[in-house]
Scaffold this motif. Structure first.
Motif: not given
Length: 304
Positions: A14-34
């Motif tokens: 389980e992730k916090t909202k802030w962690e989910s937001t950060k992952e949406f902005i930049w996901n280092p595992r998939t290299g996706q931005f937004c």
């Protein structure tokens, strides 16, 4: 089942909202931005650049074609070939207030209360161009039946010929309950009045117009729409006369052109009674249709 598959089926932490937001902005595992990779953003950016460039180019070409086909001095479709047609309408001034834009009622109380001031101001505003400005210049000429004006010239409309009863200095009669109403023929590009044959004047033409009819003029007549209205409106005078000379026409979009008009002076209307009034213009090529308001105008008058 392989260990790798077991790891895949495990519930994510389980992730916090802030962690989910950060992952949406930049996901280092998939290299996706937004939610998109760099290649995906590049493709969609190029697509919209090309798409909007094509839209701009298309509408620019359409606008250029439009301007090439538009004449700035005259309409492409005129008279019978236009939606307006070749039978002008008739207008009146003063106009009711903007909050009653659909109304045709002229209602005022005469006397010292000055509840008539709006109507006087409205007429003064309409007449302002006639008192100066457009009534001066090289384009202006004094017209007569003996001389033909040039197409680019406009005829001077002399306010001094209007009786003093319908003047600004006399408040156009509104302060004493004897109002003047301005009647004009609406502009149609290229329209010229055609005369009646003196031997075949319309049966419904008022007798006073028949007696004075001159084919060189367009005539204006006003009367009550019903017997009670005709009884209550009282005597009427027309200034500067009951007719508009034909030399004021046609309107060809000349600079400084001002519509000729006739002042209708109600000399003794009955107070406290609503009167329905219809004014008509008379020429062989003016049709009268109450429903379509061709060749005539309706308004109500109530003097308190």
């Amino acid at each position: 089942m392989a260990e790798k598959d077991i790891e895949y089926l495990k519930s994510p932490d389980e992730k916090t909202k802030w962690e989910s937001t950060k992952e949406f902005i930049w996901n280092p595992r998939t290299g996706q931005f937004c939610g998109r990779t760099g290649a995906s953003w590049a493709k969609i950016t190029i697509f919209y650049i090309v798409y909007y460039a094509c839209l701009v180019a298309f509408w620019t070409v359409m606008l250029m074609v439009f301007y090439v086909t538009v004449d700035y001095h005259q309409p492409k479709w005129k008279l019978d070939s236009s939606r307006i047609g070749n039978s002008p309408g008739v207008g009146f001034r003063p106009s009711p207030p903007e909050e009653n834009v659909d109304s045709t009622l002229i209602w005022f109380r005469h006397g010292s209360s000055k509840q008539w001031e709006y109507w006087v101001d409205s007429l003064n505003e309409f007449l302002e161009p006639y008192q100066g400005g457009q009534q001066h210049g090289e384009h202006l000429t004094t017209c007569s039946f003996e001389e033909t004006r040039k197409p680019e010239e406009v005829c001077h409309f002399n306010l001094d010929l209007i009786n003093n009863n319908c003047s600004s200095s006399r408040k156009f009669g509104y302060d004493v309950g004897r109002p003047c109403v301005l009647i004009k023929i609406n502009r149609i590009y290229g329209w010229k009045p055609e005369p009646y044959d003196n031997n075949s004047l319309p049966d419904n033409m008022p007798e006073d117009v028949k007696k004075k009819y001159d084919p060189r003029n367009v005539y204006i007549s006003c009367e009550g729409e019903n017997p009670a209205d005709r009884e209550n409106i009282g005597p009427i005078n027309y200034y500067p006369s009951q007719s508009i000379p034909n030399y004021y026409f046609p309107f060809n979009n000349q600079p400084g052109y001002l519509s000729p008009f006739v002042f209708v002076h109600f000399q003794d209307p009955t107070s406290g009674v609503l009167m329905n009034i219809e004014c008509k213009a008379w020429a062989a090529n003016i049709k009268h249709d109450r429903k379509e308001r061709l060749g005539s105008v309706h308004f109500e008058l109530l003097v308190d």
